[in-house]
Structure formats: C-alpha cells, structure tokens
Design a protein around this motif. Structure first.
Motif, PDB file in Angstrom:
ATOM      1  N   SER A 182       0.835  -1.194   0.000  1.00  0.00           N
ATOM      2  CA  SER A 182       0.000   0.000   0.000  1.00  0.00           C
ATOM      3  C   SER A 182       0.875   1.252   0.000  1.00  0.00           C
ATOM      4  O   SER A 182       0.525   2.264  -0.627  1.00  0.00           O
ATOM      5  N   SER A 183       2.038   1.184   0.640  1.00  0.00           N
ATOM      6  CA  SER A 183       2.932   2.348   0.685  1.00  0.00           C
ATOM      7  C   SER A 183       3.469   2.726  -0.696  1.00  0.00           C
ATOM      8  O   SER A 183       3.906   3.860  -0.900  1.00  0.00           O
ATOM      9  N   ASP A 184       3.408   1.793  -1.663  1.00  0.00           N
ATOM     10  CA  ASP A 184       3.846   2.100  -3.035  1.00  0.00           C
ATOM     11  C   ASP A 184       2.971   3.177  -3.667  1.00  0.00           C
ATOM     12  O   ASP A 184       3.365   3.783  -4.673  1.00  0.00           O
ATOM     13  N   PHE A 185       1.782   3.404  -3.110  1.00  0.00           N
ATOM     14  CA  PHE A 185       0.835   4.358  -3.682  1.00  0.00           C
ATOM     15  C   PHE A 185       0.779   5.658  -2.875  1.00  0.00           C
ATOM     16  O   PHE A 185      -0.112   6.481  -3.091  1.00  0.00           O
ATOM     17  N   ALA A 186       1.707   5.847  -1.956  1.00  0.00           N
ATOM     18  CA  ALA A 186       1.735   7.063  -1.130  1.00  0.00           C
ATOM     19  C   ALA A 186       1.754   8.292  -2.038  1.00  0.00           C
ATOM     20  O   ALA A 186       2.470   8.333  -3.035  1.00  0.00           O
ATOM     21  N   GLY A 187       0.927   9.277  -1.694  1.00  0.00           N
ATOM     22  CA  GLY A 187       0.851  10.504  -2.479  1.00  0.00           C
ATOM     23  C   GLY A 187      -0.096  10.418  -3.661  1.00  0.00           C
ATOM     24  O   GLY A 187      -0.281  11.408  -4.374  1.00  0.00           O
ATOM     25  N   ARG A 188      -0.693   9.254  -3.880  1.00  0.00           N
ATOM     26  CA  ARG A 188      -1.660   9.063  -4.969  1.00  0.00           C
ATOM     27  C   ARG A 188      -2.973   8.592  -4.362  1.00  0.00           C
ATOM     28  O   ARG A 188      -2.989   7.941  -3.329  1.00  0.00           O
ATOM     29  N   LYS A 189      -4.057   8.901  -5.026  1.00  0.00           N
ATOM     30  CA  LYS A 189      -5.343   8.341  -4.636  1.00  0.00           C
ATOM     31  C   LYS A 189      -5.406   6.916  -5.194  1.00  0.00           C
ATOM     32  O   LYS A 189      -4.849   6.645  -6.254  1.00  0.00           O
ATOM     33  N   LEU A 190      -6.069   6.030  -4.467  1.00  0.00           N
ATOM     34  CA  LEU A 190      -6.076   4.624  -4.866  1.00  0.00           C
ATOM     35  C   LEU A 190      -7.479   4.044  -4.752  1.00  0.00           C
ATOM     36  O   LEU A 190      -8.116   4.166  -3.706  1.00  0.00           O
ATOM     37  N   VAL A 191      -7.938   3.423  -5.829  1.00  0.00           N
ATOM     38  CA  VAL A 191      -9.189   2.669  -5.835  1.00  0.00           C
ATOM     39  C   VAL A 191      -8.811   1.195  -5.717  1.00  0.00           C
ATOM     40  O   VAL A 191      -8.069   0.681  -6.551  1.00  0.00           O
ATOM     41  N   ILE A 192      -9.308   0.556  -4.661  1.00  0.00           N
ATOM     42  CA  ILE A 192      -9.074  -0.878  -4.467  1.00  0.00           C
ATOM     43  C   ILE A 192     -10.418  -1.571  -4.593  1.00  0.00           C
ATOM     44  O   ILE A 192     -11.356  -1.243  -3.866  1.00  0.00           O
ATOM     45  N   PHE A 193     -10.505  -2.508  -5.551  1.00  0.00           N
ATOM     46  CA  PHE A 193     -11.754  -3.279  -5.605  1.00  0.00           C
ATOM     47  C   PHE A 193     -11.456  -4.733  -5.267  1.00  0.00           C
ATOM     48  O   PHE A 193     -10.456  -5.303  -5.687  1.00  0.00           O
ATOM     49  N   PHE A 194     -12.320  -5.274  -4.429  1.00  0.00           N
ATOM     50  CA  PHE A 194     -12.211  -6.652  -3.958  1.00  0.00           C
ATOM     51  C   PHE A 194     -13.269  -7.469  -4.689  1.00  0.00           C
ATOM     52  O   PHE A 194     -14.434  -7.067  -4.733  1.00  0.00           O
ATOM     53  N   TYR A 195     -12.852  -8.600  -5.252  1.00  0.00           N
ATOM     54  CA  TYR A 195     -13.778  -9.421  -6.032  1.00  0.00           C
ATOM     55  C   TYR A 195     -13.521 -10.895  -5.741  1.00  0.00           C
ATOM     56  O   TYR A 195     -12.412 -11.280  -5.376  1.00  0.00           O
ATOM     57  N   PRO A 196     -14.555 -11.735  -5.881  1.00  0.00           N
ATOM     58  CA  PRO A 196     -14.440 -13.142  -5.475  1.00  0.00           C
ATOM     59  C   PRO A 196     -13.496 -14.005  -6.301  1.00  0.00           C
ATOM     60  O   PRO A 196     -12.722 -14.769  -5.738  1.00  0.00           O
ATOM     61  N   ALA A 197     -13.567 -13.920  -7.644  1.00  0.00           N
ATOM     62  CA  ALA A 197     -12.793 -14.874  -8.439  1.00  0.00           C
ATOM     63  C   ALA A 197     -12.586 -14.383  -9.871  1.00  0.00           C
ATOM     64  O   ALA A 197     -13.542 -14.002 -10.543  1.00  0.00           O
ATOM     65  N   ALA A 198     -11.340 -14.433 -10.306  1.00  0.00           N
ATOM     66  CA  ALA A 198     -11.007 -14.071 -11.685  1.00  0.00           C
ATOM     67  C   ALA A 198     -11.719 -14.989 -12.665  1.00  0.00           C
ATOM     68  O   ALA A 198     -11.946 -16.166 -12.382  1.00  0.00           O
TER      69      ALA A 198
END
Length: 159
Positions: free
Chosen positions: A25-41
C-alpha cells in the motif's frame, strides 16, 4: 465484520501481484487509490467489473486515481485473467484473505437467500494520505464502476 469508516487510516498491506512481485500500500503514497475486492477471476460478474475498471482507467488516472484489484486467486490465475481480458492495472493475490478481512471485504454475506462466508464485492477509495475517502460494500458487478466514477466526480467521455 469490521467496516472501514471515512477518514480512518487504511490498513497497510503487502501482497503479490500477477507477476509474483510484492506490492505494498505504501507504493501508492501521495496518490489516490481505488481498491476493488472481487471473489474470483474469470467469472462472469468479476470479468464485467474488471473490464469496466479497465475501460474507465484513463479518466480515473487523469483525475489522480490508481486502480488495483484484489482477490484470493493465485498470481498465475491473475496473470491469465489480465492476458485474457487485456487488463491494464495490477491485480493482487490475497490467498489467506487477511487483507480482505482487514478491509471488511470478507465475511458473512447472503447469497441466494443463504448465509455464507466469502468475499464481499467491495470498493474502497484511499486519498493521497492513505485515509479512507469512500468505502462501498456489497456492490453489484454491473454498473458499479459507472456509479463510482460519477460519485468521485471523474469525467468519463461518452462513446
């Protein structure tokens, strides 16, 4: 099951991406981040949602948002999903579902009228400081991304 509250610090994480590389998560410091959680590819609903994010990625990036998807799938399956659907953002593997649990995206849900334990389709948006800007749970695969970009005030060109 904990749900994230607006303005609280987002739980930190480090997971493997589709290439087996560590992403934090720290790789995105200074940026806004959308995280989507989904059941299965590669399931119908998850494919719809993933492709909707792919198709809205440029306007989201222009508005300062990065996008990542998180599922319990292996990095190998995520790589196959990216190749098959031409996805243009990272997918992360959470096989023990610990990050999903920390974000309130895994737990008891109702499916076809029965209580089950599983991945709760969710989207969490972090601000540049890693605080919760938005947290949506039990979202529908179809139409969710359009609703999200509208709520975030992101201009998406119409085709």
């Amino acid at each position: 099951m904990p749900r994230l509250e607006l303005q609280q610090d987002a739980p930190a994480f480090t997971l493997k991406n589709q290439n087996g590389e560590q992403v934090s998560s720290s790789d995105f410091a200074g940026r806004k981040l959308v995280i989507f959680f989904y059941p299965a590819a590669m399931t119908p609903g998850c494919t719809t949602q993933a492709c909707d994010f792919r198709d809205s990625l440029e306007p989201l990036k222009t508005a300062g948002y990065d996008v990542i998807g998180i599922s319990p799938d292996s990095p190998e399956k995520l790589a196959e999903f990216i190749d098959k659907e031409h996805l243009t953002y990272p997918l992360l593997s959470d096989p023990d579902k610990s990050v999903m649990e920390a974000y309130g995206a895994f737990g008891e849900k109702t499916m076809y009228g029965k209580k089950v334990t599983g991945v709760i389709r969710s989207t969490v948006v972090l601000d540049e400081d890693g605080k919760i800007e938005l947290a949506k749970y039990n979202v529908r695969a179809k139409g969710h991304v359009a609703s999200l970009v509208k709520q975030l005030g992101v201009d998406v060109p119409t085709v």
